[in-house]
Design a protein around this motif. Structure first.
Motif, mmCIF file in Angstrom:
data_model
loop_
_atom_site.group_PDB
_atom_site.id
_atom_site.type_symbol
_atom_site.label_atom_id
_atom_site.label_comp_id
_atom_site.label_asym_id
_atom_site.label_seq_id
_atom_site.Cartn_x
_atom_site.Cartn_y
_atom_site.Cartn_z
ATOM 1 N N ASP A 1 0.841 -1.191 0.000
ATOM 2 C CA ASP A 1 0.000 0.000 0.000
ATOM 3 C C ASP A 1 0.877 1.242 0.000
ATOM 4 O OD1 ASP A 1 -2.319 -1.447 -0.015
ATOM 5 O OD2 ASP A 1 -2.371 -1.626 2.154
ATOM 6 N N ASN A 2 0.774 2.002 -1.069
ATOM 7 C CA ASN A 2 1.508 3.255 -1.145
ATOM 8 C C ASN A 2 0.536 4.403 -0.932
ATOM 9 O OD1 ASN A 2 4.026 2.071 -1.841
ATOM 10 N ND2 ASN A 2 3.223 1.716 -3.882
ATOM 11 N N LYS A 3 1.031 5.438 -0.291
ATOM 12 C CA LYS A 3 0.170 6.584 -0.019
ATOM 13 C C LYS A 3 -0.057 7.421 -1.277
ATOM 14 C CE LYS A 3 -0.438 10.255 3.335
ATOM 15 N NZ LYS A 3 0.242 11.222 4.214
ATOM 16 N N TYR A 4 0.966 7.461 -2.133
ATOM 17 C CA TYR A 4 0.875 8.302 -3.333
ATOM 18 C C TYR A 4 1.081 7.475 -4.604
ATOM 19 C CZ TYR A 4 1.422 12.194 -0.080
ATOM 20 O OH TYR A 4 1.252 13.080 0.949
ATOM 21 N N VAL A 5 0.583 8.016 -5.696
ATOM 22 C CA VAL A 5 0.862 7.455 -7.024
ATOM 23 C C VAL A 5 1.260 8.601 -7.950
ATOM 24 C CG1 VAL A 5 -0.620 5.401 -7.036
ATOM 25 C CG2 VAL A 5 -1.584 7.603 -7.652
ATOM 26 N N ALA A 6 1.992 8.257 -8.985
ATOM 27 C CA ALA A 6 2.323 9.242 -10.010
ATOM 28 C C ALA A 6 1.496 8.908 -11.249
ATOM 29 C CB ALA A 6 3.809 9.199 -10.325
ATOM 30 N N ILE A 7 0.614 9.818 -11.609
ATOM 31 C CA ILE A 7 -0.185 9.631 -12.819
ATOM 32 C C ILE A 7 0.608 10.221 -13.981
ATOM 33 C CG2 ILE A 7 -2.406 10.135 -13.945
ATOM 34 C CD1 ILE A 7 -2.892 8.607 -11.391
ATOM 35 N N VAL A 8 0.910 9.384 -14.947
ATOM 36 C CA VAL A 8 1.668 9.834 -16.123
ATOM 37 C C VAL A 8 0.727 9.821 -17.323
ATOM 38 C CG1 VAL A 8 3.691 9.425 -17.575
ATOM 39 C CG2 VAL A 8 3.769 8.841 -15.170
ATOM 40 N N CYS A 9 0.678 10.922 -18.026
ATOM 41 C CA CYS A 9 -0.206 11.004 -19.199
ATOM 42 C C CYS A 9 0.588 11.537 -20.391
ATOM 43 C CB CYS A 9 -1.387 11.909 -18.873
ATOM 44 S SG CYS A 9 -2.615 11.889 -20.156
ATOM 45 N N ILE A 10 0.657 10.738 -21.440
ATOM 46 C CA ILE A 10 1.391 11.142 -22.647
ATOM 47 C C ILE A 10 0.358 11.580 -23.683
ATOM 48 C CG2 ILE A 10 3.047 10.406 -24.408
ATOM 49 C CD1 ILE A 10 3.763 8.088 -22.349
ATOM 50 N N VAL A 11 0.420 12.834 -24.066
ATOM 51 C CA VAL A 11 -0.583 13.380 -25.006
ATOM 52 C C VAL A 11 0.110 14.112 -26.157
ATOM 53 C CG1 VAL A 11 -2.544 13.664 -23.436
ATOM 54 C CG2 VAL A 11 -0.808 15.429 -23.536
ATOM 55 N N ASN A 12 -0.672 14.381 -27.190
ATOM 56 C CA ASN A 12 -0.148 15.177 -28.299
ATOM 57 C C ASN A 12 0.123 16.604 -27.838
ATOM 58 O OD1 ASN A 12 -0.184 13.168 -30.216
ATOM 59 N ND2 ASN A 12 -2.259 13.632 -30.909
ATOM 60 N N LEU A 13 0.984 17.277 -28.563
ATOM 61 C CA LEU A 13 1.359 18.643 -28.184
ATOM 62 C C LEU A 13 0.131 19.562 -28.147
ATOM 63 C CD1 LEU A 13 3.940 20.536 -27.757
ATOM 64 C CD2 LEU A 13 3.633 21.122 -30.143
ATOM 65 N N GLY A 14 0.016 20.297 -27.069
ATOM 66 C CA GLY A 14 -1.063 21.276 -26.959
ATOM 67 C C GLY A 14 -2.291 20.801 -26.217
ATOM 68 N N PHE A 15 -2.243 19.587 -25.707
ATOM 69 C CA PHE A 15 -3.419 19.053 -25.017
ATOM 70 C C PHE A 15 -3.224 18.937 -23.500
ATOM 71 C CE2 PHE A 15 -4.259 17.932 -29.343
ATOM 72 C CZ PHE A 15 -5.631 18.013 -29.459
ATOM 73 N N THR A 16 -2.141 19.532 -23.028
ATOM 74 C CA THR A 16 -1.872 19.407 -21.581
ATOM 75 C C THR A 16 -2.860 20.214 -20.741
ATOM 76 O OG1 THR A 16 -0.227 21.136 -21.832
ATOM 77 C CG2 THR A 16 0.569 18.886 -21.748
ATOM 78 N N ASP A 17 -3.309 21.338 -21.301
ATOM 79 C CA ASP A 17 -4.284 22.155 -20.551
ATOM 80 C C ASP A 17 -5.564 21.365 -20.313
ATOM 81 O OD1 ASP A 17 -2.498 24.195 -20.490
ATOM 82 O OD2 ASP A 17 -3.383 25.311 -22.158
ATOM 83 N N LEU A 18 -5.921 20.612 -21.341
ATOM 84 C CA LEU A 18 -7.132 19.783 -21.240
ATOM 85 C C LEU A 18 -6.959 18.719 -20.156
ATOM 86 C CD1 LEU A 18 -9.571 20.124 -23.130
ATOM 87 C CD2 LEU A 18 -8.796 18.123 -24.375
ATOM 88 N N VAL A 19 -5.786 18.116 -20.143
ATOM 89 C CA VAL A 19 -5.480 17.080 -19.136
ATOM 90 C C VAL A 19 -5.499 17.687 -17.743
ATOM 91 C CG1 VAL A 19 -3.691 15.494 -18.298
ATOM 92 C CG2 VAL A 19 -4.103 15.699 -20.732
ATOM 93 N N MET A 20 -4.856 18.825 -17.599
ATOM 94 C CA MET A 20 -4.749 19.430 -16.269
ATOM 95 C C MET A 20 -6.094 19.941 -15.770
ATOM 96 S SD MET A 20 -1.995 18.852 -14.882
ATOM 97 C CE MET A 20 -2.552 19.626 -13.387
#
Lengths: 135, 122
Positions: free
Chosen positions: B2-21
């Protein structure tokens, strides 16, 4: 008949390795890297990135994106408490030195040599395992 | 484990990070880090057109509490998943330990209002 080599872990203690990711403000990478090298990290990979804004107000003024330095390295698990303490103290120094660090366990490695390299196994320790020719 | 934290990794096309965030923030994430990258998957495009096409990508890394993992992955996949123009791949990496995280407020559970039972007119 060739002498069969014994597995490395039969004569050496194996330290689990962890992937360490440190995110700090732009320009802070060199001091973090120095800290990591002092704590037996073999290599550090520094990438340029950006953080996301804290809120919509920052976006309106166009200062939402913050430049960041991201450092990837591999450390031995037993070094983590020391590194954690050092980084925690460093992050508290000022607003500019704030950051975040996280470790994730490595599942497998491609051989003992890679383990020795990433784990920064000392040369003298490696020498003990290699018998000189003629013995 | 059981870990307290996880790292969510998301690989997207350029310019779509705002949508992800924006999707991740709506799901409870506080912030993330964006890295520039390039994909290596589609070689046919390069051959067909005869020009070098660099499939530029961006990687979003979000460190969050483990209980938020599924919610974040679903939100990210819905807004910038493979079915969208963002063509995002999202996955979670276990984080053994973390330093520098500011403690967050406890996750609010949706309140279920108790509906008084209607008394049947007898």
């Amino acid at each position: 008949m060739e002498e069969q080599k014994k597995p490395y872990d039969s004569s050496h203690r194996i330290y689990p390795l962890q992937l360490l990711m440190v995110v700090v403000g732009a320009g802070q990478a060199s001091s973090v890297v120095r800290l990591l090298y002092e704590n037996e990290a073999y290599m550090c990979c520094v990438c340029k990135g950006r953080g996301t804004s804290q809120g919509d107000v920052y976006d309106v003024f166009g200062i939402g994106d913050l430049k960041k330095d991201i450092i990837f390295t591999v450390i031995k698990e037993d070094r983590w408490p020391v590194i954690k303490k050092a980084l925690g103290e460093r992050f508290k120094v000022s607003f500019a030195s704030r950051g975040i660090a996280a470790i994730s366990p490595l599942e497998a490695l491609a051989g003992v040599s890679i383990y020795k390299m990433l784990g920064n196994v000392r040369y003298d320790e490696a020498k003990k395992t290699v018998k000189p020719k003629g013995e | 484990m059981d870990n307290k934290y996880v790292a969510i990794v998301c690989i997207v096309n350029l310019g779509f990070t705002d949508l992800v965030m924006s999707a991740a923030k709506a799901a409870g994430a506080r912030g993330g880090t964006i890295l520039n990258a390039r994909g290596t998957g589609n070689k046919d495009i390069e051959k067909y057109f005869g020009v070098t096409v660099t499939p530029e990508k961006e990687i979003v890394v979000i460190i969050a509490e483990t209980e938020m993992r599924d919610k974040l992955l679903l939100a990210v996949n819905k807004s910038a998943g493979m079915d969208t123009k963002g063509q995002g791949i999202a996955f979670a990496i276990p984080v053994s330990d973390c330093v520098g995280m500011t403690p967050s407020a406890p996750i609010e559970q949706p309140k279920t209002e108790e509906i008084p039972e209607e008394k049947s007119a007898e």
